[in-house]
Scaffold this motif. Sequence first.
Motif, PDB file in Angstrom:
ATOM      1  N   VAL A  21       4.512   7.056   2.039  1.00 31.06           N
ATOM      2  CA  VAL A  21       5.030   5.734   1.700  1.00 31.06           C
ATOM      3  C   VAL A  21       3.905   4.694   1.787  1.00 31.06           C
ATOM      4  CG1 VAL A  21       6.736   3.977   2.269  1.00 31.06           C
ATOM      5  CG2 VAL A  21       7.302   6.385   2.595  1.00 31.06           C
ATOM      6  N   VAL A  22       3.121   4.768   2.862  1.00 28.76           N
ATOM      7  CA  VAL A  22       2.017   3.825   3.051  1.00 28.76           C
ATOM      8  C   VAL A  22       0.993   3.964   1.927  1.00 28.76           C
ATOM      9  CG1 VAL A  22       0.084   3.204   4.551  1.00 28.76           C
ATOM     10  CG2 VAL A  22       2.326   3.711   5.548  1.00 28.76           C
ATOM     11  N   LYS A  23       0.722   5.196   1.511  1.00 33.81           N
ATOM     12  CA  LYS A  23      -0.261   5.416   0.440  1.00 33.81           C
ATOM     13  C   LYS A  23       0.172   4.713  -0.845  1.00 33.81           C
ATOM     14  CE  LYS A  23      -2.506   9.030  -2.312  1.00 33.81           C
ATOM     15  NZ  LYS A  23      -2.641  10.494  -2.552  1.00 33.81           N
ATOM     16  N   ILE A  24       1.421   4.883  -1.235  1.00 33.48           N
ATOM     17  CA  ILE A  24       1.896   4.271  -2.478  1.00 33.48           C
ATOM     18  C   ILE A  24       1.918   2.745  -2.347  1.00 33.48           C
ATOM     19  CG2 ILE A  24       3.855   4.080  -4.061  1.00 33.48           C
ATOM     20  CD1 ILE A  24       4.494   7.005  -3.432  1.00 33.48           C
ATOM     21  N   TYR A  25       2.318   2.261  -1.173  1.00 33.46           N
ATOM     22  CA  TYR A  25       2.330   0.810  -0.943  1.00 33.46           C
ATOM     23  C   TYR A  25       0.915   0.238  -1.072  1.00 33.46           C
ATOM     24  CZ  TYR A  25       3.443  -3.672   1.251  1.00 33.46           C
ATOM     25  OH  TYR A  25       3.612  -5.009   1.502  1.00 33.46           O
ATOM     26  N   ASN A  26      -0.061   0.931  -0.513  1.00 27.68           N
ATOM     27  CA  ASN A  26      -1.446   0.461  -0.610  1.00 27.68           C
ATOM     28  C   ASN A  26      -1.964   0.521  -2.048  1.00 27.68           C
ATOM     29  OD1 ASN A  26      -1.740  -0.162   2.100  1.00 27.68           O
ATOM     30  ND2 ASN A  26      -2.467   1.879   2.656  1.00 27.68           N
ATOM     31  N   MET A  27      -1.515   1.517  -2.801  1.00 29.41           N
ATOM     32  CA  MET A  27      -1.883   1.584  -4.212  1.00 29.41           C
ATOM     33  C   MET A  27      -1.383   0.348  -4.955  1.00 29.41           C
ATOM     34  SD  MET A  27      -1.152   5.644  -5.007  1.00 29.41           S
ATOM     35  CE  MET A  27      -1.524   5.533  -6.776  1.00 29.41           C
ATOM     36  N   LEU A  28      -0.165  -0.091  -4.627  1.00 28.22           N
ATOM     37  CA  LEU A  28       0.382  -1.298  -5.240  1.00 28.22           C
ATOM     38  C   LEU A  28      -0.437  -2.525  -4.854  1.00 28.22           C
ATOM     39  CD1 LEU A  28       4.192  -0.627  -4.718  1.00 28.22           C
ATOM     40  CD2 LEU A  28       3.065  -0.894  -6.931  1.00 28.22           C
ATOM     41  N   LEU A  29      -0.789  -2.612  -3.572  1.00 32.48           N
ATOM     42  CA  LEU A  29      -1.588  -3.753  -3.108  1.00 32.48           C
ATOM     43  C   LEU A  29      -2.950  -3.791  -3.780  1.00 32.48           C
ATOM     44  CD1 LEU A  29      -0.883  -3.816   0.743  1.00 32.48           C
ATOM     45  CD2 LEU A  29       0.153  -5.226  -1.036  1.00 32.48           C
ATOM     46  N   ASP A  30      -3.502  -2.608  -4.090  1.00 30.14           N
ATOM     47  CA  ASP A  30      -4.820  -2.523  -4.715  1.00 30.14           C
ATOM     48  C   ASP A  30      -4.766  -2.755  -6.220  1.00 30.14           C
ATOM     49  OD1 ASP A  30      -5.945  -2.012  -2.262  1.00 30.14           O
ATOM     50  OD2 ASP A  30      -5.976   0.174  -2.528  1.00 30.14           O
ATOM     51  N   GLY A  31      -3.577  -2.970  -6.767  1.00 35.44           N
ATOM     52  CA  GLY A  31      -3.458  -3.209  -8.194  1.00 35.44           C
ATOM     53  C   GLY A  31      -3.531  -1.966  -9.051  1.00 35.44           C
ATOM     54  N   THR A  32      -3.217  -0.807  -8.460  1.00 37.03           N
ATOM     55  CA  THR A  32      -3.221   0.445  -9.224  1.00 37.03           C
ATOM     56  C   THR A  32      -2.191   0.372 -10.346  1.00 37.03           C
ATOM     57  OG1 THR A  32      -3.782   1.640  -7.196  1.00 37.03           O
ATOM     58  CG2 THR A  32      -2.956   2.949  -9.047  1.00 37.03           C
ATOM     59  N   PRO A  33      -2.545   0.772 -11.561  1.00 39.72           N
ATOM     60  CA  PRO A  33      -1.584   0.734 -12.667  1.00 39.72           C
ATOM     61  C   PRO A  33      -0.307   1.505 -12.330  1.00 39.72           C
ATOM     62  CG  PRO A  33      -3.790   1.166 -13.494  1.00 39.72           C
ATOM     63  CD  PRO A  33      -3.877   1.237 -11.999  1.00 39.72           C
ATOM     64  N   MET A  34       0.806   1.015 -12.842  1.00 39.50           N
ATOM     65  CA  MET A  34       2.100   1.605 -12.511  1.00 39.50           C
ATOM     66  C   MET A  34       2.229   3.047 -12.982  1.00 39.50           C
ATOM     67  SD  MET A  34       4.063  -0.265 -10.645  1.00 39.50           S
ATOM     68  CE  MET A  34       5.758   0.209 -10.951  1.00 39.50           C
ATOM     69  N   ASP A  35       1.569   3.404 -14.077  1.00 40.86           N
ATOM     70  CA  ASP A  35       1.689   4.781 -14.539  1.00 40.86           C
ATOM     71  C   ASP A  35       1.039   5.755 -13.552  1.00 40.86           C
ATOM     72  OD1 ASP A  35      -0.843   3.802 -15.138  1.00 40.86           O
ATOM     73  OD2 ASP A  35      -1.082   5.118 -16.886  1.00 40.86           O
ATOM     74  N   GLN A  36      -0.032   5.316 -12.866  1.00 39.39           N
ATOM     75  CA  GLN A  36      -0.657   6.168 -11.848  1.00 39.39           C
ATOM     76  C   GLN A  36       0.211   6.266 -10.598  1.00 39.39           C
ATOM     77  OE1 GLN A  36      -4.836   5.409 -11.044  1.00 39.39           O
ATOM     78  NE2 GLN A  36      -5.150   4.602 -13.118  1.00 39.39           N
ATOM     79  N   ILE A  37       0.852   5.156 -10.239  1.00 36.11           N
ATOM     80  CA  ILE A  37       1.762   5.178  -9.100  1.00 36.11           C
ATOM     81  C   ILE A  37       2.953   6.078  -9.396  1.00 36.11           C
ATOM     82  CG2 ILE A  37       3.382   3.749  -7.761  1.00 36.11           C
ATOM     83  CD1 ILE A  37       1.289   1.489  -8.037  1.00 36.11           C
ATOM     84  N   ALA A  38       3.440   6.021 -10.626  1.00 36.79           N
ATOM     85  CA  ALA A  38       4.554   6.877 -11.026  1.00 36.79           C
ATOM     86  C   ALA A  38       4.180   8.347 -10.920  1.00 36.79           C
ATOM     87  CB  ALA A  38       4.983   6.534 -12.450  1.00 36.79           C
ATOM     88  N   LYS A  39       2.968   8.689 -11.291  1.00 36.31           N
ATOM     89  CA  LYS A  39       2.522  10.082 -11.184  1.00 36.31           C
ATOM     90  C   LYS A  39       2.402  10.506  -9.719  1.00 36.31           C
ATOM     91  CE  LYS A  39       0.079  10.273 -15.606  1.00 36.31           C
ATOM     92  NZ  LYS A  39      -1.244  10.388 -16.288  1.00 36.31           N
ATOM     93  N   GLU A  40       1.958   9.584  -8.851  1.00 39.22           N
ATOM     94  CA  GLU A  40       1.855   9.889  -7.425  1.00 39.22           C
ATOM     95  C   GLU A  40       3.228  10.188  -6.835  1.00 39.22           C
ATOM     96  OE1 GLU A  40       0.602  10.543  -3.596  1.00 39.22           O
ATOM     97  OE2 GLU A  40      -0.609  10.449  -5.428  1.00 39.22           O
ATOM     98  N   MET A  41       4.263   9.552  -7.362  1.00 38.43           N
ATOM     99  CA  MET A  41       5.612   9.775  -6.858  1.00 38.43           C
ATOM    100  C   MET A  41       6.070  11.217  -7.051  1.00 38.43           C
ATOM    101  SD  MET A  41       7.360   7.258  -5.356  1.00 38.43           S
ATOM    102  CE  MET A  41       9.089   7.449  -5.767  1.00 38.43           C
TER     103      MET A  41
END
Length: 402
Positions: free
Chosen positions: A208-228
């Motif tokens: 959960v923390v990893k994905i939250y930090n990705m959001l804070l870092d401005g990671t594109p949503m498609d990459q966050i979606a793949k991480e899920m």
Amino acid sequence: MKTTHTFARQPILDTEKNIYGYEFYYRNNVGESGFENARAATASLLVALLNQIGLQKASENRPLFINIDSSVLLTDLLLAVPPKLFVFALPADAQLGTREAEVLRKLHHSGYRFALENIDTQQGLTGVYDVLLPFIDFIKIDASATDNDLLPKIVDRFKGKQLVAERVEIDDVFDAYRESGFRYFQGFACGAPVLMEYNRVDPKHMGVVKIYNMLLDGTPMDQIAKEMRNHNELSMQLLQYLHSHSLNNPFPNRSIEEIIVKMGTEQLKHWLSLIIFAKSGQTIQEGKSPLSKLMEQRIDVMHCTISCMQSEDEQLFDSARLMALISLMEPVLGLPLKAALSGLPVDNHIEDALLLHSGRLGKIFGLALALEKDDAASVRLLMDELGLEPEILPTLKNMIKM
């Protein structure tokens, strides 16, 4: 098969003794009410209601009253909840600084409702609560510590507010407060708190923390979606949250990835911060729960089936994963699958595949279920309809561990 936890729920009645809403109380892993961190307790209760049991089952679409500490106003916790269904109760002696007061004003303006409780009616009612009152919808009065002679003054002092009598222990007190102008009532004369059990599927805290930090870092949503894709338990909680929240997430959605992209960065951050505050990662045991194992197994079987069909359709893999997750909401939420689907923004083809086992996806899903049930006849029929060679059957069977 499931990890069970509890919280307490007490009804709030109206003047006709019909249930108006419920107050919910935090309980820890051993069913005790004590807590050291007020924000973590609030977050844990909200996660249980939104991500685990579901609001429909918990409140029957009635208002949910939850006690909060003023420090919660300095977090994003409340931004993750649907404002129309909740009433957040602040203690009357809450010391709100400039920041807390401004957040309270903005939240109230956005449709959030607040109550003021533990008002000391013996210390006078003039002036003390004027700063908070413009943002307060409900006033909760302790009937066990209030002289009935004060009721007319209380009603006049808080004119325009919804008045709730707490700790109403006998019918005579109920009648006295009702005749004075109180609209809502809570206490043993109205119904005692009852423990409610719910089935918990916890995500790994660091995930959960990893994905939250990705959001804070401005990671594109498609990459966050793949991480899920690496976090089945978190994806399950997301589906339960969507079912509870009824977010504006338009059809059609064929995958968790599509849902996340439409959900948006800010709402996803609010939701993840709720889970982080709840510290759910600290309560999970070593290894995976039986439900998590079944979730992983069902996804793997469906993906293996698609691979054996020699399909290169990436969307088919994503839709199969979404189906597997939705199919396990029934034992978690305690709702029939059709009812669970009614609050989820999924593609009609996925809904038909789950309910009717129609189309290619429905047959893939049906094969996974037949393998779990060791239904040899259905397995043979579905493999034939999907054009699968008999030689792959041992591979699929070896994936079934239940």
